[in-house]
Design an enzyme around this catalytic site. Sequence first.
Site, PDB file in Angstrom:
ATOM      1  N   ASN A  23      -0.054   5.045   7.768  1.00 36.61           N
ATOM      2  CA  ASN A  23       1.280   4.671   8.259  1.00 36.61           C
ATOM      3  C   ASN A  23       1.832   5.664   9.281  1.00 36.61           C
ATOM      4  O   ASN A  23       2.536   5.274  10.215  1.00 36.61           O
ATOM      5  CB  ASN A  23       2.233   4.469   7.075  1.00 36.61           C
ATOM      6  CG  ASN A  23       1.856   3.233   6.277  1.00 36.61           C
ATOM      7  OD1 ASN A  23       1.124   2.374   6.769  1.00 36.61           O
ATOM      8  ND2 ASN A  23       2.330   3.138   5.043  1.00 36.61           N
ATOM      9  N   ASP A 312       3.962   2.026  -2.632  1.00 36.53           N
ATOM     10  CA  ASP A 312       2.537   1.795  -2.348  1.00 36.53           C
ATOM     11  C   ASP A 312       1.621   2.314  -3.457  1.00 36.53           C
ATOM     12  O   ASP A 312       0.422   2.048  -3.443  1.00 36.53           O
ATOM     13  CB  ASP A 312       2.130   2.497  -1.032  1.00 36.53           C
ATOM     14  CG  ASP A 312       2.811   1.878   0.172  1.00 36.53           C
ATOM     15  OD1 ASP A 312       3.288   0.738   0.072  1.00 36.53           O
ATOM     16  OD2 ASP A 312       2.871   2.547   1.220  1.00 36.53           O
ATOM     17  N   ARG A 404      -7.977  -2.917   5.523  1.00 37.74           N
ATOM     18  CA  ARG A 404      -6.846  -2.575   6.398  1.00 37.74           C
ATOM     19  C   ARG A 404      -6.438  -1.116   6.229  1.00 37.74           C
ATOM     20  O   ARG A 404      -5.946  -0.498   7.175  1.00 37.74           O
ATOM     21  CB  ARG A 404      -5.634  -3.461   6.081  1.00 37.74           C
ATOM     22  CG  ARG A 404      -5.817  -4.895   6.481  1.00 37.74           C
ATOM     23  CD  ARG A 404      -4.545  -5.664   6.276  1.00 37.74           C
ATOM     24  NE  ARG A 404      -3.462  -5.043   7.035  1.00 37.74           N
ATOM     25  CZ  ARG A 404      -2.220  -5.484   7.056  1.00 37.74           C
ATOM     26  NH1 ARG A 404      -1.889  -6.549   6.373  1.00 37.74           N
ATOM     27  NH2 ARG A 404      -1.295  -4.864   7.762  1.00 37.74           N
TER      28      ARG A 404
HETATM   29  N1  EPU Z   1      13.937  -4.196   5.255  1.00 34.95           N
HETATM   30  C1  EPU Z   1      14.912  -5.077   5.708  1.00 34.95           C
HETATM   31  N2  EPU Z   1      15.126  -5.162   7.054  1.00 34.95           N
HETATM   32  C2  EPU Z   1      14.431  -4.427   7.956  1.00 34.95           C
HETATM   33  C3  EPU Z   1      13.448  -3.525   7.496  1.00 34.95           C
HETATM   34  C4  EPU Z   1      13.229  -3.425   6.134  1.00 34.95           C
HETATM   35  O1  EPU Z   1      15.557  -5.755   4.919  1.00 34.95           O
HETATM   36  O2  EPU Z   1      14.675  -4.562   9.160  1.00 34.95           O
HETATM   37  C5  EPU Z   1      13.695  -4.082   3.823  1.00 34.95           C
HETATM   38  C6  EPU Z   1      12.274  -4.543   3.465  1.00 34.95           C
HETATM   39  O3  EPU Z   1      12.201  -5.936   3.310  1.00 34.95           O
HETATM   40  C7  EPU Z   1      12.021  -3.785   2.190  1.00 34.95           C
HETATM   41  C8  EPU Z   1      12.776  -2.471   2.417  1.00 34.95           C
HETATM   42  O4  EPU Z   1      13.710  -2.713   3.455  1.00 34.95           O
HETATM   43  O5  EPU Z   1      12.570  -4.477   1.101  1.00 34.95           O
HETATM   44  C9  EPU Z   1      11.922  -1.310   2.818  1.00 34.95           C
HETATM   45  O6  EPU Z   1      11.078  -1.659   3.886  1.00 34.95           O
HETATM   46  P1  EPU Z   1      10.574  -0.586   4.931  1.00 34.95           P
HETATM   47  O7  EPU Z   1      11.101  -0.955   6.258  1.00 34.95           O
HETATM   48  O8  EPU Z   1      10.802   0.792   4.414  1.00 34.95           O
HETATM   49  O9  EPU Z   1       9.015  -0.878   4.922  1.00 34.95           O
HETATM   50  P2  EPU Z   1       8.096  -1.037   6.177  1.00 34.95           P
HETATM   51  O10 EPU Z   1       8.461  -0.058   7.217  1.00 34.95           O
HETATM   52  O11 EPU Z   1       7.975  -2.464   6.550  1.00 34.95           O
HETATM   53  C10 EPU Z   1       6.425   0.800   5.454  1.00 34.95           C
HETATM   54  C11 EPU Z   1       4.972   0.887   5.193  1.00 34.95           C
HETATM   55  C12 EPU Z   1       4.645   0.164   3.903  1.00 34.95           C
HETATM   56  C13 EPU Z   1       5.444   0.820   2.775  1.00 34.95           C
HETATM   57  C14 EPU Z   1       6.934   0.795   3.109  1.00 34.95           C
HETATM   58  C15 EPU Z   1       7.774   1.531   2.098  1.00 34.95           C
HETATM   59  C16 EPU Z   1       4.021   0.956   7.399  1.00 34.95           C
HETATM   60  C17 EPU Z   1       3.219   0.314   8.446  1.00 34.95           C
HETATM   61  N3  EPU Z   1       4.236   0.270   6.287  1.00 34.95           N
HETATM   62  O12 EPU Z   1       6.709  -0.585   5.563  1.00 34.95           O
HETATM   63  O13 EPU Z   1       3.268   0.353   3.672  1.00 34.95           O
HETATM   64  O14 EPU Z   1       5.235   0.118   1.583  1.00 34.95           O
HETATM   65  O15 EPU Z   1       7.145   1.411   4.391  1.00 34.95           O
HETATM   66  O16 EPU Z   1       7.405   2.863   2.008  1.00 34.95           O
HETATM   67  O17 EPU Z   1       4.437   2.092   7.556  1.00 34.95           O
HETATM   68  C18 EPU Z   1       1.164  -0.167   2.756  1.00 34.95           C
HETATM   69  O18 EPU Z   1       0.735   0.853   3.319  1.00 34.95           O
HETATM   70  O19 EPU Z   1       0.502  -0.825   1.910  1.00 34.95           O
HETATM   71  C19 EPU Z   1       2.510  -0.634   3.074  1.00 34.95           C
HETATM   72  C20 EPU Z   1       2.934  -1.863   2.781  1.00 34.95           C
END
Ligand code: EPU
Length: 435
Positions: A23, A312, A404
């Site tokens: 990430n 995660d 992935r």
């Molecule tokens: N959310 C919103 N609106 C947004 C963005 C997020 O409602 O615009 C909500 C999401 O739906 C979720 C929460 O906020 O319920 C947290 O989401 P976050 O944005 O933190 O997650 P992400 O950036 O989409 C990254 C990692 C994920 C990891 C999460 C939490 C990457 C590419 N992905 O996702 O990694 O689970 O942060 O730490 O960085 C994985 O590696 O398996 C994975 C899914």
Amino acid sequence: MEKIYVRGGAPLRGTIRVSGSKNASLAIMAACLLVEGRTILRNVPDIRDIHNMAEVLRELGATVRFSTDGVVSIDAAGFQETNAPEELVSKMRASFYVMGPMLARLGEGHVAQPGGCNIGARPVDFHIRGLQALGAQVKAEGGVVDAYAPRLRGANIYLDFPSAGATTHLITAACLAEGITTIENAATEPEVADLVNFLRALGARIEGAGTSTVIVQGVDKLQTNREYTIIPDRMEAGTFACAAAITRGDVVLENVTAAHMQPVLVKLQDMGVSVTAIGADVDAPGLLRIAASGRCNAVDILAMPHPGFPTDMQQPMVALLALSDGASMVTDRVFENRFRYVSELQRMGADIRVEGRTAFVHGVDRLKGASICATDLRAGAALIVAALAAEGESTVSGVEHVDRGYGALVEKLQMAGADITRVDSDHPSRLLAVG
Ligand code: EPU
């Protein structure tokens, strides 16, 4: 179709090298588009998501070259395409991060809106609102986000939830904006701090990395020809730690920053697992020994934003709890639908009940090998952890999800003594090289 066969029961022993963080690498690769020239990244993992991000960057005009040992060179001098290819973006949400650099360097961007996925709805509304605060005109219609900004301007942004993705994306966008941007309720994940450290190494002016208030003072340009080493992947390390614990093994993990793993390591210790950081500095990459001699104790887990227990890791941890002594309650406060893998663990004999965002786990004495299917990346990790300790043989399908985020997983586990093989199920006699 490829599958992974596992014959459970062999304790993991020996040394396993952990790759660089998926990430952090994804966020940093997208941020390389801000640089009008070359950047060299080290410790980038060799996994499908990284190659997918490289393809996105190439389609936008950057040159991306992989060399041995996790070194990737990205030259974004030729970045001039403002339409991200929908087919590639739809494969991976992190590709939405290219919108910020498009606006910062090219003044407009057109990127497909990433859809929901197997772990929840995952909207991008925080990203869009943040870009609007920075002065972009944004229209999200027909599955595409169109944004325009002749010049981004610093702003005060408050995130409703400390989203890792929105925080990294908005820090990236704000780097070249005019004036000061303050992001409140920012995510504090080590991967966000790594992005900030990377940007600072290139001359960006950012304060508050790893805290809930990040302040970005825009600069005109970032420096070219800089090198940066990505932090180790705490999720890959945590998955191997669970695998070592469930098989009652004794493993030394190489290239691990113990301080980043504290929430997971504390839980493992509560479960009776021996955890030893080898070397003086837990804040720097080093060695971590994980050993278990008996059945683990049950513990409760609440997955939440950092420094809480990482969402995660709840899946491999539930696999471990499924064989532990006692009852556990595991709640995921980050994603609303991250227990889909539980039905597969149940097929192996696990006693788990899911109600909404909580799984109630009653540890059983044994799991039995079964034919099971990974529905997402961490689900796959959980099933492989369970299969390593189950009686008999398991067949894990949905391997493309595992690829992935875990590089050479089968080979690494084989080196540690696991009886695990990857096969082409259409030609079962043919063993596959893992990549
Ligand atoms: N959310 C919103 N609106 C947004 C963005 C997020 O409602 O615009 C909500 C999401 O739906 C979720 C929460 O906020 O319920 C947290 O989401 P976050 O944005 O933190 O997650 P992400 O950036 O989409 C990254 C990692 C994920 C990891 C999460 C939490 C990457 C590419 N992905 O996702 O990694 O689970 O942060 O730490 O960085 C994985 O590696 O398996 C994975 C899914």
